[in-house]
Design an enzyme around this catalytic site. Structure first.
Site, mmCIF file in Angstrom:
data_model
loop_
_atom_site.group_PDB
_atom_site.id
_atom_site.type_symbol
_atom_site.label_atom_id
_atom_site.label_comp_id
_atom_site.label_asym_id
_atom_site.label_seq_id
_atom_site.Cartn_x
_atom_site.Cartn_y
_atom_site.Cartn_z
ATOM 1 N N GLY A 113 -5.666 1.481 4.467
ATOM 2 C CA GLY A 113 -6.577 0.553 3.790
ATOM 3 C C GLY A 113 -7.618 0.010 4.749
ATOM 4 N N GLY A 172 -1.715 -3.764 5.615
ATOM 5 C CA GLY A 172 -2.270 -4.794 4.744
ATOM 6 C C GLY A 172 -1.451 -4.939 3.470
ATOM 7 N N ASP A 182 -2.113 -5.983 -1.053
ATOM 8 C CA ASP A 182 -3.041 -6.381 -2.118
ATOM 9 C C ASP A 182 -2.764 -7.811 -2.562
ATOM 10 O OD1 ASP A 182 -4.436 -3.824 -2.408
ATOM 11 O OD2 ASP A 182 -2.431 -3.106 -2.902
ATOM 12 N N GLY A 204 -0.368 -0.699 -2.467
ATOM 13 C CA GLY A 204 -0.655 0.563 -3.158
ATOM 14 C C GLY A 204 -2.032 0.625 -3.778
ATOM 15 N N GLU A 218 3.925 4.344 2.706
ATOM 16 C CA GLU A 218 3.971 3.008 3.314
ATOM 17 C C GLU A 218 5.391 2.448 3.238
ATOM 18 O OE1 GLU A 218 -0.601 1.579 2.374
ATOM 19 O OE2 GLU A 218 0.970 1.006 1.000
#
Ligand code: 5RP
Length: 220
Positions: free
Chosen positions: A30, A83, A85, A96, A104
């Site tokens: 990301g 990271g 979300d 995701g 991940e």
């Protein structure tokens, strides 16, 4: 320090302080993970290499001259940096958004410490405003979607997207996730689901949160 990219760069820099010498580092995926990869390049002579959670991150690492090893070669890792979300104060996450959730989750599981790097917009009280990604075997797409509707969600196929593992993603809208540990297990038990984007059973150990006042360090 105000721009979102400045906040991401600041947490990426801070994460370097958690990397032991002479180790193999688990690396996420990301835009924030990309800043971390760029920072890692500055200490590449002090580490043995990295295990990447996506083809995209592997390419970026190699572009900086950092050796990329498979998880099978590397074994357990001391630290994974990635990271999220959304993340709560309990260190539960939705991940995701970039579609790399399965790798991940695997690399995170094989790592002793999970350092989550985020700007302050990602910190929430309740998970679920961000649509929950679910990676699904293509032939099970409709079946899994019906099961997700029965659980109260509104799944939407991520159009034109195939994961590094050759699967599809259903982004599930409308879930207010009060018990992430339980929902993570429930979703994993639907036939055809490869992985869901709840990271609650293996939560983060440390959150480095980028705020306009500086980087805040939080633990569960
Ligand atoms: C990718 C992820 C990312 O960690 C998540 O989407 C956050 O990305 P960004 O740092 O770009 O906001 O889970 O699958």
């Amino acid at each position: 320090m105000t721009g979102q990219d400045d906040l991401k760069r600041a947490v990426a820099k801070a994460a370097i302080g958690y990397i032991p010498g002479d180790c193999i580092v688990g690396v996420g995926t990301g835009s924030t993970a990309n800043f971390f990869i760029d920072e890692l390049a500055g200490i590449r002579h002090k580490i043995r290499g990295a295990v990447a959670s996506s083809e995209a991150s592997a390419k970026r690492l190699q572009g900086h001259g950092i050796e990329v090893l498979s998880l099978n070669e590397a074994g357990d890792l001391p630290v994974y940096v990635d990271g999220a979300d959304e993340i709560t104060r309990h260190m539960h996450m939705i991940k995701g958004g970039g579609g790399a959730l399965t790798r991940e989750k695997i690399v995170a599981a094989a790592s002793k410490k999970f350092i989550c790097v985020c700007d302050s917009s990602k910190l929430v009280n309740v998970l679920g405003k961000f649509p929950l990604p679910v990676e699904v075997i293509p032939m099970a797409r409709s079946y899994v979607a019906r099961q997700l509707v029965a659980l109260g969600g509104q799944p939407m196929l991520r159009e034109g997207f195939t994961t590094d593992n050759g699967n599809v993603i259903l982004d599930v809208h409308g879930l207010k996730i009060m018990n992430p540990v339980e929902l993570e297990a429930t979703l994993d038990h639907i036939a055809g689901v490869v992985t869901n984007g709840l990271f609650a059973r293996r939560a983060a150990d440390v959150l480095l949160l980028g705020t306009p006042e500086g980087v805040k360090t939080m633990t569960a």
